[in-house]
Design an enzyme around this catalytic site. Structure first.
Site: not given
Length: 452
Positions: A348, A15, A377, A73
């Site tokens: 980074k 399900r 910028a 099983q």
């Protein structure tokens, strides 16, 4: 007495409509069965027997860091058949705690209570009363004594009115369990070997059977579909949020907070809506986290602010730092006191010195920035040549003009200036001005392209 644990985790979970085995579906980014294993480990179990079937390779890969006894099983012939797979590994003189692998919110306190109940009886099971017990096995009692568990499909109409149900969790002695397992039969509506039949066997032998109960029914709720998975996730997260609120962390909306790891914090910290915490996150004092942020394995210093929609991953912020909105700090990013990265800035493996700023639209990779520097910028450090990564060094007080490209390896000296729009590929000494752009030409009569 020592005890071992059997975890039933062999179901496919049809399900769930997924290729992933049901018990590997995550709650707070951790497989639901791992939650159960972690809880059991706090109780000091001698062995954990994991009954598996579908998706064995996926299970073994996801759970390989645990110390487990794997019991296959191969055919799913019922819960009794599942426990039979662990029988060869069960000792006669130990207690065996049987748990289901799809109820991840079970608490250690509840399981310890069940273990303690077994000390006063021959067999103890965990039961709960539900307003709607449809589909669940009913507890059949004779006064205070449990006599049997009847599965819903096999129950009479009168038995279906019983609201006390079986959770599938129980504990009993090893010798008794193995004896009862060997006597199980599959003459029922499902044609399966029910573990619940051992309760009736124990009662017929005159064994004392006691029930224990969880503090909340949500602890024992199983997950069979995506809707239930989402409901359990929210229940788990709400409990986390409420606990953190009581510990002093101000979470503006507990319904919109996700803890998928660990968080520690000082005083007067504030977390806005839709914040996700992953790994190990440490907040200092007076830290503010804006809405829609993701924090992963990071340390945030005192008086720092993470503005909306920012991601901070494996980064370290000292005191008084400002990040975002819409900033991304990737692994290896370090911000010293009162440094700032603004909107659409990515770092980074970069250290930003005390008081330095990169306010807009900037990428700093493999970069060392000194104190009091200003990164204009649109500046990028070109750290990758297609094969190797190289470093950029920017000295104290340097000013990098807007829309500059610093081609690594390159060093910009102290108090040096890079003119806007420059592409710098050679070192700039202290106090120098570098201008690296072609001379402007204005062409008259130029014909603008037209659409064909």
């Amino acid at each position: 007495m020592t005890f071992s644990v059997v975890v039933l985790a062999a179901g496919k979970g049809t399900r769930m409509k997924s290729n992933l085995p049901k018990v590997l579906h995550p709650i707070a980014d951790k497989p639901m069965v791992q939650h159960i294993i972690d809880t059991v480990n706090t109780l000091g179990a001698d062995n954990i027997h994991l009954i598996y079937g579908h998706g064995g390779e996926q299970l073994e890969s996801a759970l390989s860091h645990n110390h487990l006894n794997w019991c296959l099983q191969a055919e799913q012939l019922g819960t009794g058949h599942a426990v039979q797979q662990a029988a060869p590994h069960i000792k006669d003189n130990e207690d065996v705690l049987i748990l289901v692998g799809d109820a991840p919110l079970i608490k250690a306190q509840t399981l310890q209570q069940l273990i303690d109940t077994k000390k006063q009886s021959d067999l103890a099971l965990l039961t709960v009363e539900l307003d709607d017990p449809t589909g669940m096995g009913r507890i059949i009692r004779d006064g205070e004594h449990v006599k049997a568990i009847v599965e819903h499909k096999d129950a009479t109409e009168a038995q279906r009115q019983i609201k006390e149900i079986n959770t599938g969790m129980m504990i009993m002695g090893g010798a008794d369990l193995k004896r009862w397992l060997s006597a199980l039969k599959s003459d029922n509506a499902q044609g399966e070997f029910y573990l619940t039949d051992v309760i009736e066997m124990a009662a017929k032998e005159g064994k004392s059977i006691k029930a224990s109960h969880p503090s909340s029914s949500v602890e024992v709720e199983g997950i069979n579909n995506r809707k239930q998975l989402a409901m359990i996730e929210r229940a788990y997260q709400l409990e986390n949020a409420e606990n953190l609120l009581m510990e002093g962390l101000y979470i503006l909306d507990p319904q919109r907070f996700d803890l998928r790891g660990q968080i520690s914090f000082g005083v007067d910290c504030r977390i806005d809506v839709n914040v996700i915490i992953k790994g190990n996150v440490v907040l200092g004092n007076n830290v503010t986290i804006g809405p829609n942020c993701i924090l992963i394995d990071c340390q945030i210093g005192d008086d720092s602010v993470i503005e909306a929609n920012s991601i901070v991953e494996q980064a370290q912020l000292h005191n008084g730092c400002s990040v975002g909105p819409y900033a991304r700090l990737r692994p290896g990013a370090v911000m010293h006191d009162k440094s700032k990265v603004g909107n659409f800035v990515e770092m980074k493996k970069t250290t930003l010195g005390k008081g330095s700023k990169a306010n807009h639209l900037t990428y700093l990779g493999d970069t060392q920035v000194g104190e009091g520097a200003n990164i204009g910028a649109g500046t990028i450090t070109c750290n990758y040549d297609g094969v190797n990564k190289s470093q950029t060094i920017i000295g104290d007080g340097a000013f990098i003009g807007s829309n500059s490209a610093l081609v690594a390896p390159v060093t910009i000296g102290k108090m040096a200036t890079v003119g806007a729009g420059s592409t710098v590929s050679s070192n700039v000494d202290d106090h120098e001005l570098a201008v690296a752009r072609s001379k402007q030409r204005n062409i008259q009569g130029w014909q603008r392209p037209t659409k064909k």
